[in-house]
Design a protein around this motif. Structure first.
Motif, PDB file in Angstrom:
ATOM      1  N   ALA A  76       0.836  -1.205   0.000  1.00  0.00           N
ATOM      2  CA  ALA A  76       0.000   0.000   0.000  1.00  0.00           C
ATOM      3  C   ALA A  76       0.869   1.254   0.000  1.00  0.00           C
ATOM      4  O   ALA A  76       0.591   2.217  -0.730  1.00  0.00           O
ATOM      5  N   PHE A  77       1.910   1.253   0.829  1.00  0.00           N
ATOM      6  CA  PHE A  77       2.811   2.406   0.867  1.00  0.00           C
ATOM      7  C   PHE A  77       3.486   2.619  -0.483  1.00  0.00           C
ATOM      8  O   PHE A  77       3.544   3.742  -1.008  1.00  0.00           O
ATOM      9  N   GLU A  78       4.011   1.557  -1.076  1.00  0.00           N
ATOM     10  CA  GLU A  78       4.722   1.695  -2.349  1.00  0.00           C
ATOM     11  C   GLU A  78       3.795   2.239  -3.431  1.00  0.00           C
ATOM     12  O   GLU A  78       4.184   3.137  -4.201  1.00  0.00           O
ATOM     13  N   ALA A  79       2.570   1.728  -3.499  1.00  0.00           N
ATOM     14  CA  ALA A  79       1.625   2.197  -4.518  1.00  0.00           C
ATOM     15  C   ALA A  79       1.272   3.657  -4.298  1.00  0.00           C
ATOM     16  O   ALA A  79       1.231   4.449  -5.249  1.00  0.00           O
ATOM     17  N   ALA A  80       0.989   4.031  -3.058  1.00  0.00           N
ATOM     18  CA  ALA A  80       0.629   5.421  -2.765  1.00  0.00           C
ATOM     19  C   ALA A  80       1.785   6.363  -3.055  1.00  0.00           C
ATOM     20  O   ALA A  80       1.598   7.463  -3.598  1.00  0.00           O
ATOM     21  N   ALA A  81       2.997   5.949  -2.713  1.00  0.00           N
ATOM     22  CA  ALA A  81       4.166   6.790  -2.956  1.00  0.00           C
ATOM     23  C   ALA A  81       4.450   6.917  -4.451  1.00  0.00           C
ATOM     24  O   ALA A  81       4.760   8.006  -4.951  1.00  0.00           O
ATOM     25  N   ARG A  82       4.356   5.818  -5.169  1.00  0.00           N
ATOM     26  CA  ARG A  82       4.646   5.836  -6.612  1.00  0.00           C
ATOM     27  C   ARG A  82       3.593   6.603  -7.395  1.00  0.00           C
ATOM     28  O   ARG A  82       3.921   7.327  -8.341  1.00  0.00           O
ATOM     29  N   LEU A  83       2.318   6.462  -7.020  1.00  0.00           N
ATOM     30  CA  LEU A  83       1.216   7.070  -7.765  1.00  0.00           C
ATOM     31  C   LEU A  83       0.839   8.456  -7.259  1.00  0.00           C
ATOM     32  O   LEU A  83       0.045   9.145  -7.875  1.00  0.00           O
ATOM     33  N   GLY A  84       1.372   8.840  -6.113  1.00  0.00           N
ATOM     34  CA  GLY A  84       1.152  10.191  -5.634  1.00  0.00           C
ATOM     35  C   GLY A  84      -0.097  10.410  -4.818  1.00  0.00           C
ATOM     36  O   GLY A  84      -0.552  11.546  -4.694  1.00  0.00           O
ATOM     37  N   GLY A  85      -0.690   9.360  -4.269  1.00  0.00           N
ATOM     38  CA  GLY A  85      -1.865   9.562  -3.435  1.00  0.00           C
ATOM     39  C   GLY A  85      -2.535   8.267  -3.046  1.00  0.00           C
ATOM     40  O   GLY A  85      -2.317   7.225  -3.672  1.00  0.00           O
ATOM     41  N   PHE A  86      -3.361   8.344  -2.002  1.00  0.00           N
ATOM     42  CA  PHE A  86      -4.023   7.154  -1.492  1.00  0.00           C
ATOM     43  C   PHE A  86      -5.129   6.680  -2.435  1.00  0.00           C
ATOM     44  O   PHE A  86      -5.353   5.474  -2.579  1.00  0.00           O
ATOM     45  N   ALA A  87      -5.846   7.610  -3.076  1.00  0.00           N
ATOM     46  CA  ALA A  87      -6.953   7.225  -3.958  1.00  0.00           C
ATOM     47  C   ALA A  87      -6.444   6.454  -5.167  1.00  0.00           C
ATOM     48  O   ALA A  87      -7.017   5.435  -5.571  1.00  0.00           O
ATOM     49  N   ALA A  88      -5.357   6.940  -5.780  1.00  0.00           N
ATOM     50  CA  ALA A  88      -4.794   6.243  -6.939  1.00  0.00           C
ATOM     51  C   ALA A  88      -4.275   4.873  -6.540  1.00  0.00           C
ATOM     52  O   ALA A  88      -4.427   3.888  -7.287  1.00  0.00           O
ATOM     53  N   ALA A  89      -3.665   4.778  -5.356  1.00  0.00           N
ATOM     54  CA  ALA A  89      -3.179   3.482  -4.886  1.00  0.00           C
ATOM     55  C   ALA A  89      -4.335   2.528  -4.649  1.00  0.00           C
ATOM     56  O   ALA A  89      -4.262   1.333  -4.976  1.00  0.00           O
ATOM     57  N   ARG A  96       1.206  14.689   6.055  1.00  0.00           N
ATOM     58  CA  ARG A  96      -0.193  14.892   5.706  1.00  0.00           C
ATOM     59  C   ARG A  96      -0.588  16.343   5.913  1.00  0.00           C
ATOM     60  O   ARG A  96      -0.313  16.922   6.964  1.00  0.00           O
ATOM     61  N   GLY A  97      -1.248  16.927   4.897  1.00  0.00           N
ATOM     62  CA  GLY A  97      -1.694  18.309   4.969  1.00  0.00           C
ATOM     63  C   GLY A  97      -3.035  18.481   4.317  1.00  0.00           C
ATOM     64  O   GLY A  97      -3.610  17.531   3.756  1.00  0.00           O
ATOM     65  N   VAL A  98      -3.568  19.684   4.355  1.00  0.00           N
ATOM     66  CA  VAL A  98      -4.902  19.939   3.801  1.00  0.00           C
ATOM     67  C   VAL A  98      -4.907  19.776   2.285  1.00  0.00           C
ATOM     68  O   VAL A  98      -5.953  19.545   1.681  1.00  0.00           O
ATOM     69  N   ARG A  99      -3.761  19.900   1.644  1.00  0.00           N
ATOM     70  CA  ARG A  99      -3.678  19.788   0.188  1.00  0.00           C
ATOM     71  C   ARG A  99      -3.216  18.402  -0.273  1.00  0.00           C
ATOM     72  O   ARG A  99      -2.913  18.210  -1.443  1.00  0.00           O
ATOM     73  N   GLY A 100      -3.142  17.474   0.649  1.00  0.00           N
ATOM     74  CA  GLY A 100      -2.733  16.132   0.265  1.00  0.00           C
ATOM     75  C   GLY A 100      -1.584  15.633   1.108  1.00  0.00           C
ATOM     76  O   GLY A 100      -1.383  16.084   2.243  1.00  0.00           O
ATOM     77  N   VAL A 101      -0.834  14.700   0.552  1.00  0.00           N
ATOM     78  CA  VAL A 101       0.279  14.091   1.281  1.00  0.00           C
ATOM     79  C   VAL A 101       1.565  14.236   0.477  1.00  0.00           C
ATOM     80  O   VAL A 101       1.547  14.288  -0.755  1.00  0.00           O
ATOM     81  N   ASN A 102       2.660  14.333   1.206  1.00  0.00           N
ATOM     82  CA  ASN A 102       3.989  14.379   0.597  1.00  0.00           C
ATOM     83  C   ASN A 102       4.875  13.334   1.270  1.00  0.00           C
ATOM     84  O   ASN A 102       4.701  13.019   2.453  1.00  0.00           O
ATOM     85  N   LEU A 103       5.825  12.820   0.530  1.00  0.00           N
ATOM     86  CA  LEU A 103       6.738  11.815   1.070  1.00  0.00           C
ATOM     87  C   LEU A 103       7.732  12.444   2.028  1.00  0.00           C
ATOM     88  O   LEU A 103       8.235  13.550   1.792  1.00  0.00           O
ATOM     89  N   THR A 104       8.017  11.733   3.074  1.00  0.00           N
ATOM     90  CA  THR A 104       9.107  12.135   3.958  1.00  0.00           C
ATOM     91  C   THR A 104      10.433  11.743   3.311  1.00  0.00           C
ATOM     92  O   THR A 104      10.478  10.998   2.321  1.00  0.00           O
ATOM     93  N   ALA A 105      11.531  12.219   3.887  1.00  0.00           N
ATOM     94  CA  ALA A 105      12.859  11.887   3.359  1.00  0.00           C
ATOM     95  C   ALA A 105      13.102  10.384   3.406  1.00  0.00           C
ATOM     96  O   ALA A 105      13.708   9.809   2.488  1.00  0.00           O
ATOM     97  N   LEU A 106      12.640   9.737   4.467  1.00  0.00           N
ATOM     98  CA  LEU A 106      12.791   8.286   4.573  1.00  0.00           C
ATOM     99  C   LEU A 106      12.071   7.582   3.439  1.00  0.00           C
ATOM    100  O   LEU A 106      12.610   6.647   2.823  1.00  0.00           O
ATOM    101  N   ALA A 107      10.845   8.009   3.144  1.00  0.00           N
ATOM    102  CA  ALA A 107      10.061   7.380   2.080  1.00  0.00           C
ATOM    103  C   ALA A 107      10.716   7.581   0.722  1.00  0.00           C
ATOM    104  O   ALA A 107      10.781   6.659  -0.103  1.00  0.00           O
ATOM    105  N   VAL A 108      11.194   8.788   0.467  1.00  0.00           N
ATOM    106  CA  VAL A 108      11.871   9.069  -0.806  1.00  0.00           C
ATOM    107  C   VAL A 108      13.096   8.172  -0.973  1.00  0.00           C
ATOM    108  O   VAL A 108      13.384   7.675  -2.070  1.00  0.00           O
ATOM    109  N   ASP A 151      14.019   1.279  -4.314  1.00  0.00           N
ATOM    110  CA  ASP A 151      14.308  -0.127  -4.047  1.00  0.00           C
ATOM    111  C   ASP A 151      13.024  -0.924  -3.833  1.00  0.00           C
ATOM    112  O   ASP A 151      12.896  -2.077  -4.288  1.00  0.00           O
ATOM    113  N   LEU A 152      12.055  -0.322  -3.154  1.00  0.00           N
ATOM    114  CA  LEU A 152      10.800  -1.027  -2.897  1.00  0.00           C
ATOM    115  C   LEU A 152      10.019  -1.228  -4.191  1.00  0.00           C
ATOM    116  O   LEU A 152       9.440  -2.304  -4.429  1.00  0.00           O
TER     117      LEU A 152
END
Length: 290
Positions: free
Chosen positions: A18-31, A60-72, A77-78
């Motif tokens: 779930a994390f990989e899909a959301a991070a790659r696609l840019g949001g929870f809905a797309a994932a 997490r913010g009012v305009r959506g979500v952004n990756l943290t440095a750890l996630a980036v 690799d994931l």
């Protein structure tokens, strides 16, 4: 008595996915759409992963979500790992059932182009089992559990048929259509997938004039075709899909103007097809039917 050291808690695979899909696609809905679950389920799985890690992966913010440095840092690799897992999974599936071919297709293509051809395919290769999944968008090529894809587009793959459009209607309505301007006085059925087609055709048929089609909207093109056969109005016909209706006289094209769009009905495989495999044989057979 020896004491076994505590083992690190394994990271939950579904949460990683779930994390990989959301991070790659840019949001929870797309994932959620890719994974076939709800956005809430994706959010819950990612929160579970963050709790296990003890660190946030998204800001997490009012305009959506952004990756943290750890996630980036871990995402490439994931993503590569899940791509490789998808390849291995497909190989297992193909090896276990080599005579089963999984096809992903646009709903209208599955219903109006592929379905009428399936009886002929079964007759030509009765030992092959065809599984068809209708999808609004082409699948991720690296993750797709499919052998073949059939969609309209400008790429990728091989063009099987041009996407030529022209208005069509039931024969009873054709007598009321002598010029493109006459379309202003009849219901114009609208398919939500190809809502711009009326504009594309009118730009050629009535250049410089404004035309806004008015009529019922359909999310399924095949249903719009059936309603057009029933006399509900005029539909922008895609000749690759409605050719049998025109041949049988159930629909007619009252105007000579036809517009060929840049896209085409295309066939491709997410990964190379082994020569002589069931998927390769199906692909070759479909090419001969175009």
């Amino acid at each position: 008595m020896p004491v076994a050291p505590p083992r690190p808690r394994p990271l939950p695979l579904n949460a990683l996915r779930a994390f990989e899909a959301a991070a790659r696609l840019g949001g929870f809905a797309a994932a959620a759409e890719e994974l076939g679950v709800s956005p809430g389920a994706v959010s819950a799985q990612i929160k579970q992963l963050e709790d296990v890690l003890g660190a946030p992966l998204f800001e997490r913010g009012v305009r959506g979500v952004n990756l943290t440095a750890l996630a980036v840092d871990v995402l490439p690799d994931l993503t590569g790992a899940f791509d490789r897992l998808a390849t291995v999974s497909h190989g297992l599936r193909t090896g276990a059932k080599p005579q089963v071919v999984h096809v992903a297709a646009l709903p209208s293509v599955a219903q109006l182009w592929l379905s009428p051809r399936l009886p002929g395919l079964r007759a030509a290769a009765s030992e092959i089992e065809i599984s068809v999944t209708a999808m609004e968008q082409p699948p991720d090529l690296k993750r797709a559990p499919f052998d073949l894809c059939l969609f309209f587009g400008e790429s990728p793959g091989e063009a099987l048929a041009a996407d030529t459009i022209t208005p069509v209607c039931a024969p009873a309505l054709a007598d009321r259509l002598h010029r493109p301007e006459d379309l202003r006085h009849l219901p114009c059925l609208i398919d939500t997938t190809w809502h711009a087609d009326w504009s594309h055709w009118m730009a050629t048929a009535l250049p410089g004039q404004t035309f806004v089609p008015r009529g019922p909207e359909f999310s399924l093109y095949a249903l719009a075709v059936e309603e057009t056969v029933n006399g509900a109005g005029v539909l922008m016909g895609h000749e690759a899909l409605i050719a049998p209706f025109l041949a049988r006289g159930q629909l007619v094209a009252p105007f000579a103007t036809r517009v060929t769009l840049p896209r085409a009905l295309r066939l491709w495989a997410p990964r190379p097809l082994p020569p002589g495999s069931a998927a390769q044989r199906v692909a070759d057979w479909l090419r001969r039917q175009s």
